[in-house]
Design a protein around this motif. Structure first.
Motif, PDB file in Angstrom:
ATOM      1  N   ILE A   7       0.828  -1.207   0.000  1.00 38.91           N
ATOM      2  CA  ILE A   7       0.000   0.000   0.000  1.00 38.91           C
ATOM      3  C   ILE A   7       0.863   1.258   0.000  1.00 38.91           C
ATOM      4  CG2 ILE A   7      -1.784   1.291   1.256  1.00 38.91           C
ATOM      5  CD1 ILE A   7      -2.711  -1.328   2.484  1.00 38.91           C
ATOM      6  N   ALA A   8       0.452   2.244  -0.789  1.00 42.32           N
ATOM      7  CA  ALA A   8       1.049   3.580  -0.768  1.00 42.32           C
ATOM      8  C   ALA A   8       0.016   4.550  -0.208  1.00 42.32           C
ATOM      9  CB  ALA A   8       1.477   4.007  -2.174  1.00 42.32           C
ATOM     10  N   VAL A   9       0.504   5.620   0.397  1.00 43.62           N
ATOM     11  CA  VAL A   9      -0.374   6.619   1.008  1.00 43.62           C
ATOM     12  C   VAL A   9      -0.079   7.989   0.402  1.00 43.62           C
ATOM     13  CG1 VAL A   9      -0.959   7.840   3.150  1.00 43.62           C
ATOM     14  CG2 VAL A   9      -0.584   5.363   3.180  1.00 43.62           C
ATOM     15  N   ALA A  10      -1.124   8.660  -0.059  1.00 46.84           N
ATOM     16  CA  ALA A  10      -0.990  10.047  -0.525  1.00 46.84           C
ATOM     17  C   ALA A  10      -1.203  10.987   0.659  1.00 46.84           C
ATOM     18  CB  ALA A  10      -2.021  10.333  -1.613  1.00 46.84           C
ATOM     19  N   GLY A  11      -0.487  12.101   0.664  1.00 47.74           N
ATOM     20  CA  GLY A  11      -0.594  13.020   1.793  1.00 47.74           C
ATOM     21  C   GLY A  11      -0.058  12.401   3.070  1.00 47.74           C
ATOM     22  N   ALA A  12       1.033  11.657   2.949  1.00 48.34           N
ATOM     23  CA  ALA A  12       1.529  10.831   4.051  1.00 48.34           C
ATOM     24  C   ALA A  12       2.001  11.621   5.260  1.00 48.34           C
ATOM     25  CB  ALA A  12       2.665   9.934   3.553  1.00 48.34           C
ATOM     26  N   SER A  13       2.300  12.903   5.087  1.00 46.18           N
ATOM     27  CA  SER A  13       2.797  13.697   6.220  1.00 46.18           C
ATOM     28  C   SER A  13       1.697  14.497   6.903  1.00 46.18           C
ATOM     29  CB  SER A  13       3.910  14.643   5.749  1.00 46.18           C
ATOM     30  OG  SER A  13       3.425  15.544   4.764  1.00 46.18           O
ATOM     31  N   GLY A  14       0.447  14.385   6.402  1.00 49.00           N
ATOM     32  CA  GLY A  14      -0.663  15.117   7.005  1.00 49.00           C
ATOM     33  C   GLY A  14      -1.300  14.347   8.152  1.00 49.00           C
TER      34      GLY A  14
END
Length: 269
Positions: A7-14
């Motif tokens: 799995i990849a996550v977009a907006g990972a630092s939010g």
């Protein structure tokens, strides 16, 4: 033992991104293989799980291809424009997408539906299992309370939320309107001010509250003569959205191209 879902996550630092990263890292059947952020993010180059004191091996990047190259599924809770850009790359790379982003207009929704002809997309305005059970309850209530009841939807979120009403509130309105044989676009009232006259009984009203760190509260009120029924859901943590997203990711790796909802994931459709 079957291989972990990549799995990849977009907006990972939010805020939501970090919640997703934590859920993936702690799930025995999932592996974090990609983490995306904006080009101006100070987190670029850092391990996505560093805030947990852990090493995932997924470095936060603004390069879509780099972030998606090993992924089976992307989970995206960003903004409409960003999500659509991510979708185009995912379609090219064959990566399924879980969309928790809200605020899409009709043209953007049509674009998502077009992508879904070529890859698996699970899109829902709210990933909470509880909220999606509430959707079913609303359908039942609206069908039974189809005469003599005024319907109002009240939602509250944190001060940082940029769209209103929330995607969840709008979905609740769509569910109720469909159960009543109405078109929400024709019967929704989004604000009242001044001398409005008597309430039109065919309308569905919306009220929005923004403040503090409220995660998400939703109440649908059926107000009749001598009684009122309130169906509510209150979120105290974003962890419910993260866990629902993982259930959606597990669903997508077992299904082909198509546009799915959380009712499909939960077997409620």
């Amino acid at each position: 033992m079957s291989a972990a879902i990549r799995i990849a996550v977009a907006g990972a630092s939010g805020r939501m991104g970090r919640m997703l990263v934590e859920a993936i890292v702690n799930a025995p059947d999932c592996e974090l293989v990609g983490a995306l952020a904006r080009p101006d993010s100070p987190a670029l180059g850092h391990d996505a799980a560093a805030f947990l004191g852990k090493t995932s091996g997924a470095l936060i990047t603004a390069d879509l291809r780099e972030g998606l190259k090993n992924a089976q599924v992307l989970i995206d809770f960003t903004r409409p424009e960003g999500t659509l850009a991510h979708l185009a790359a995912c379609r090219e790379l064959g990566v399924a997408v879980v969309i928790g982003t809200t605020g899409f207009d009709d043209a953007q929704k049509a674009e998502i539906a077009e992508h879904a002809k070529h890859l698996g997309i699970m899109m829902a305005p709210n990933m909470s299992v509880g909220v999606n059970v509430v959707m079913k309850l609303l359908d039942m209530a609206a069908r039974a309370l189809n005469e003599g009841y005024d319907i109002e939807i009240v939602e509250a979120h944190h001060r940082h939320k940029v769209d209103a009403p929330s995607g969840t509130a709008l979905k609740m309105g769509e569910v109720v309107a469909a159960a009543l044989g109405r078109d929400l676009k024709q019967c929704a009232v989004y604000g009242r001010e001044g001398v409005t006259g008597a309430r039109d009984p065919s309308t569905i009203g919306f009220a929005t509250v923004r403040g503090g760190d409220i995660i998400g509260d939703h109440t649908v009120l059926f107000a009749g003569t001598g009684e009122r029924i309130e169906i509510s859901h209150k979120s105290s943590s974003r962890v419910t959205y993260a866990q629902g997203s993982l259930r959606a990711a597990r669903f997508l790796v077992q299904h082909g191209a198509g546009l799915y909802g959380m009712d499909d994931v939960l077997g409620l459709s």
